[in-house]
Design a protein around this motif. Structure first.
Motif, PDB file in Angstrom:
ATOM      1  N   ALA A 180       0.836  -1.205   0.000  1.00 29.17           N
ATOM      2  CA  ALA A 180       0.000   0.000   0.000  1.00 29.17           C
ATOM      3  C   ALA A 180       0.871   1.254   0.000  1.00 29.17           C
ATOM      4  O   ALA A 180       0.584   2.231  -0.704  1.00 29.17           O
ATOM      5  CB  ALA A 180      -0.927   0.000   1.218  1.00 29.17           C
ATOM      6  N   GLY A 181       1.948   1.214   0.790  1.00 28.97           N
ATOM      7  CA  GLY A 181       2.864   2.354   0.819  1.00 28.97           C
ATOM      8  C   GLY A 181       3.500   2.602  -0.535  1.00 28.97           C
ATOM      9  O   GLY A 181       3.612   3.744  -0.989  1.00 28.97           O
ATOM     10  N   CYS A 182       3.876   1.513  -1.209  1.00 30.33           N
ATOM     11  CA  CYS A 182       4.454   1.643  -2.548  1.00 30.33           C
ATOM     12  C   CYS A 182       3.416   2.169  -3.534  1.00 30.33           C
ATOM     13  O   CYS A 182       3.737   2.929  -4.450  1.00 30.33           O
ATOM     14  CB  CYS A 182       4.973   0.290  -3.029  1.00 30.33           C
ATOM     15  SG  CYS A 182       6.441  -0.300  -2.147  1.00 30.33           S
ATOM     16  N   GLY A 183       2.154   1.772  -3.333  1.00 32.24           N
ATOM     17  CA  GLY A 183       1.075   2.254  -4.194  1.00 32.24           C
ATOM     18  C   GLY A 183       0.874   3.755  -4.068  1.00 32.24           C
ATOM     19  O   GLY A 183       0.614   4.445  -5.060  1.00 32.24           O
ATOM     20  N   ALA A 200      -5.513   6.856  -7.104  1.00 33.51           N
ATOM     21  CA  ALA A 200      -4.662   6.478  -5.977  1.00 33.51           C
ATOM     22  C   ALA A 200      -5.199   5.236  -5.280  1.00 33.51           C
ATOM     23  O   ALA A 200      -4.443   4.330  -4.916  1.00 33.51           O
ATOM     24  CB  ALA A 200      -4.557   7.640  -4.992  1.00 33.51           C
ATOM     25  N   LEU A 201      -6.515   5.183  -5.093  1.00 32.79           N
ATOM     26  CA  LEU A 201      -7.132   4.036  -4.431  1.00 32.79           C
ATOM     27  C   LEU A 201      -6.912   2.757  -5.231  1.00 32.79           C
ATOM     28  O   LEU A 201      -6.617   1.693  -4.667  1.00 32.79           O
ATOM     29  CB  LEU A 201      -8.626   4.291  -4.255  1.00 32.79           C
ATOM     30  CG  LEU A 201      -9.405   3.242  -3.461  1.00 32.79           C
ATOM     31  CD1 LEU A 201      -8.841   3.106  -2.053  1.00 32.79           C
ATOM     32  CD2 LEU A 201     -10.887   3.619  -3.397  1.00 32.79           C
ATOM     33  N   MET A 202      -7.039   2.861  -6.553  1.00 30.30           N
ATOM     34  CA  MET A 202      -6.812   1.708  -7.415  1.00 30.30           C
ATOM     35  C   MET A 202      -5.375   1.204  -7.281  1.00 30.30           C
ATOM     36  O   MET A 202      -5.128  -0.004  -7.203  1.00 30.30           O
ATOM     37  CB  MET A 202      -7.091   2.083  -8.863  1.00 30.30           C
ATOM     38  CG  MET A 202      -6.875   0.947  -9.862  1.00 30.30           C
ATOM     39  SD  MET A 202      -7.102   1.482 -11.574  1.00 30.30           S
ATOM     40  CE  MET A 202      -5.675   2.584 -11.764  1.00 30.30           C
ATOM     41  N   ILE A 205      -4.833  -0.482  -3.777  1.00 25.71           N
ATOM     42  CA  ILE A 205      -5.427  -1.815  -3.700  1.00 25.71           C
ATOM     43  C   ILE A 205      -4.601  -2.830  -4.487  1.00 25.71           C
ATOM     44  O   ILE A 205      -4.285  -3.921  -3.989  1.00 25.71           O
ATOM     45  CB  ILE A 205      -6.881  -1.792  -4.231  1.00 25.71           C
ATOM     46  CG1 ILE A 205      -7.762  -0.969  -3.282  1.00 25.71           C
ATOM     47  CG2 ILE A 205      -7.422  -3.210  -4.374  1.00 25.71           C
ATOM     48  CD1 ILE A 205      -9.176  -0.775  -3.791  1.00 25.71           C
ATOM     49  N   SER A 206      -4.234  -2.472  -5.718  1.00 25.69           N
ATOM     50  CA  SER A 206      -3.477  -3.408  -6.556  1.00 25.69           C
ATOM     51  C   SER A 206      -2.092  -3.694  -5.978  1.00 25.69           C
ATOM     52  O   SER A 206      -1.639  -4.846  -5.969  1.00 25.69           O
ATOM     53  CB  SER A 206      -3.357  -2.867  -7.986  1.00 25.69           C
ATOM     54  OG  SER A 206      -2.655  -1.633  -8.003  1.00 25.69           O
ATOM     55  N   PHE A 207      -1.429  -2.663  -5.455  1.00 25.80           N
ATOM     56  CA  PHE A 207      -0.103  -2.861  -4.879  1.00 25.80           C
ATOM     57  C   PHE A 207      -0.195  -3.639  -3.563  1.00 25.80           C
ATOM     58  O   PHE A 207       0.711  -4.407  -3.231  1.00 25.80           O
ATOM     59  CB  PHE A 207       0.585  -1.511  -4.639  1.00 25.80           C
ATOM     60  CG  PHE A 207       1.323  -0.986  -5.838  1.00 25.80           C
ATOM     61  CD1 PHE A 207       2.701  -0.873  -5.838  1.00 25.80           C
ATOM     62  CD2 PHE A 207       0.642  -0.601  -6.976  1.00 25.80           C
ATOM     63  CE1 PHE A 207       3.397  -0.400  -6.940  1.00 25.80           C
ATOM     64  CE2 PHE A 207       1.305  -0.113  -8.088  1.00 25.80           C
ATOM     65  CZ  PHE A 207       2.690  -0.015  -8.075  1.00 25.80           C
ATOM     66  N   SER A 208      -1.270  -3.439  -2.806  1.00 23.54           N
ATOM     67  CA  SER A 208      -1.465  -4.189  -1.558  1.00 23.54           C
ATOM     68  C   SER A 208      -1.610  -5.673  -1.840  1.00 23.54           C
ATOM     69  O   SER A 208      -1.022  -6.513  -1.148  1.00 23.54           O
ATOM     70  CB  SER A 208      -2.713  -3.676  -0.814  1.00 23.54           C
ATOM     71  OG  SER A 208      -2.542  -2.346  -0.391  1.00 23.54           O
ATOM     72  N   LEU A 213       0.773 -11.105  -1.920  1.00 20.71           N
ATOM     73  CA  LEU A 213       1.126 -12.326  -2.649  1.00 20.71           C
ATOM     74  C   LEU A 213       2.631 -12.590  -2.607  1.00 20.71           C
ATOM     75  O   LEU A 213       3.071 -13.719  -2.348  1.00 20.71           O
ATOM     76  CB  LEU A 213       0.664 -12.216  -4.103  1.00 20.71           C
ATOM     77  CG  LEU A 213      -0.854 -12.257  -4.329  1.00 20.71           C
ATOM     78  CD1 LEU A 213      -1.177 -12.017  -5.795  1.00 20.71           C
ATOM     79  CD2 LEU A 213      -1.428 -13.593  -3.872  1.00 20.71           C
ATOM     80  N   MET A 214       3.423 -11.540  -2.848  1.00 17.12           N
ATOM     81  CA  MET A 214       4.876 -11.725  -2.825  1.00 17.12           C
ATOM     82  C   MET A 214       5.368 -12.011  -1.416  1.00 17.12           C
ATOM     83  O   MET A 214       6.327 -12.770  -1.224  1.00 17.12           O
ATOM     84  CB  MET A 214       5.577 -10.494  -3.393  1.00 17.12           C
ATOM     85  CG  MET A 214       5.428 -10.344  -4.899  1.00 17.12           C
ATOM     86  SD  MET A 214       5.867 -11.849  -5.826  1.00 17.12           S
ATOM     87  CE  MET A 214       7.588 -12.077  -5.365  1.00 17.12           C
ATOM     88  N   GLY A 215       4.702 -11.431  -0.421  1.00 15.90           N
ATOM     89  CA  GLY A 215       5.058 -11.709   0.969  1.00 15.90           C
ATOM     90  C   GLY A 215       4.803 -13.164   1.312  1.00 15.90           C
ATOM     91  O   GLY A 215       5.611 -13.822   1.989  1.00 15.90           O
ATOM     92  N   ALA A 216       3.676 -13.674   0.834  1.00 15.49           N
ATOM     93  CA  ALA A 216       3.335 -15.079   1.085  1.00 15.49           C
ATOM     94  C   ALA A 216       4.339 -16.011   0.405  1.00 15.49           C
ATOM     95  O   ALA A 216       4.741 -17.035   0.981  1.00 15.49           O
ATOM     96  CB  ALA A 216       1.921 -15.365   0.579  1.00 15.49           C
TER      97      ALA A 216
END
Length: 230
Positions: A180-183, A200-202, A205-208, A213-216
């Protein structure tokens, strides 16, 4: 079974699979680099997305004129659709796009560096969180004994070789937040002062979702490597 048993026959460093290191108290723990590797892999498309802006070419006056005329000849229903998208005057819309395109081309390289740096940095932060936990758990296992440590610490698991290792998920816990921060940063770089809430919201959400996924994936890789090498 002793925690000290981990010190025998420790595996050598493996590329992309972390390595064994020792805490300040001299206890071995599995030092993961999965987050950094995942971040480094993602940094390539993250930077490339901005570097492609270097190819931007301003439309010619004839192209702008033709597009404007085509817009004026549209039927009223189609124009209403454009109006819903915030386009009232095609010439003004094109000029805004040109200004944005030239801005992104101008800052493409520094934005690429920022995007890549943030992506790698997020992976390094996840690794740092995990490795600190692994150090704490290694010291705890030595202090109270492996059997009690396994019974009282949910982050400790036992490998097939009968050795304790840290199994945790900082990527899942913090991936969405970091994404989210990167977004947010991406939104400001993309639109500058003209940033729109919906855009910004889009991005957030997409970066979150991407961060989660990458964290998992990083967590899974780190936990499997820790178990395999314990």
């Amino acid at each position: 079974m002793k925690a000290a048993g981990i010190q025998q026959n420790l595996p050598v460093n493996q590329i992309f699979k972390g390595s064994y290191k020792k805490t300040e108290q001299g206890n071995p723990y599995y030092h993961s680099n999965s987050g950094t590797v995942a971040g480094s892999i993602l940094a390539v498309p993250a930077a490339l997305m901005w570097l492609l802006k270097l190819n931007y070419k301003k439309p010619s006056e004839n192209e702008i004129l033709e597009t404007t005329k085509a817009f004026e000849n549209l039927d009223s229903q189609t124009k209403k659709i454009y109006q819903l998208l915030g386009i009232e005057n095609m010439n003004d819309a094109i000029q805004k796009e040109v200004k944005m395109g030239e801005r992104l081309k101008k800052y493409a390289i520094p934005f690429a560096v920022v995007a890549a740096g943030l992506t790698v940095g997020c992976g390094m932060l996840v690794d740092n969180i995990r490795n600190k936990k692994a150090q704490e758990n290694a010291n705890y296992a030595r202090q109270v004994g492996v059997k009690k440590a396994l019974a009282t610490n949910a982050e400790l698991s036992i490998s097939e070789k009968g050795r304790p290792y840290t199994k945790t998920n900082p990527g899942v816990k913090y991936g969405a937040l970091l994404g989210a921060g990167c977004g947010i940063v991406n939104s400001f770089m993309s639109m500058g002062k003209n940033i729109k809430t919906g855009f910004a919201l889009m991005k957030i959400i997409s970066f979150s979702i991407g961060g989660l996924l990458m964290g998992a994936i990083a967590d899974s890789a780190a936990n499997k490597s820790a178990r395999k090498n314990a």
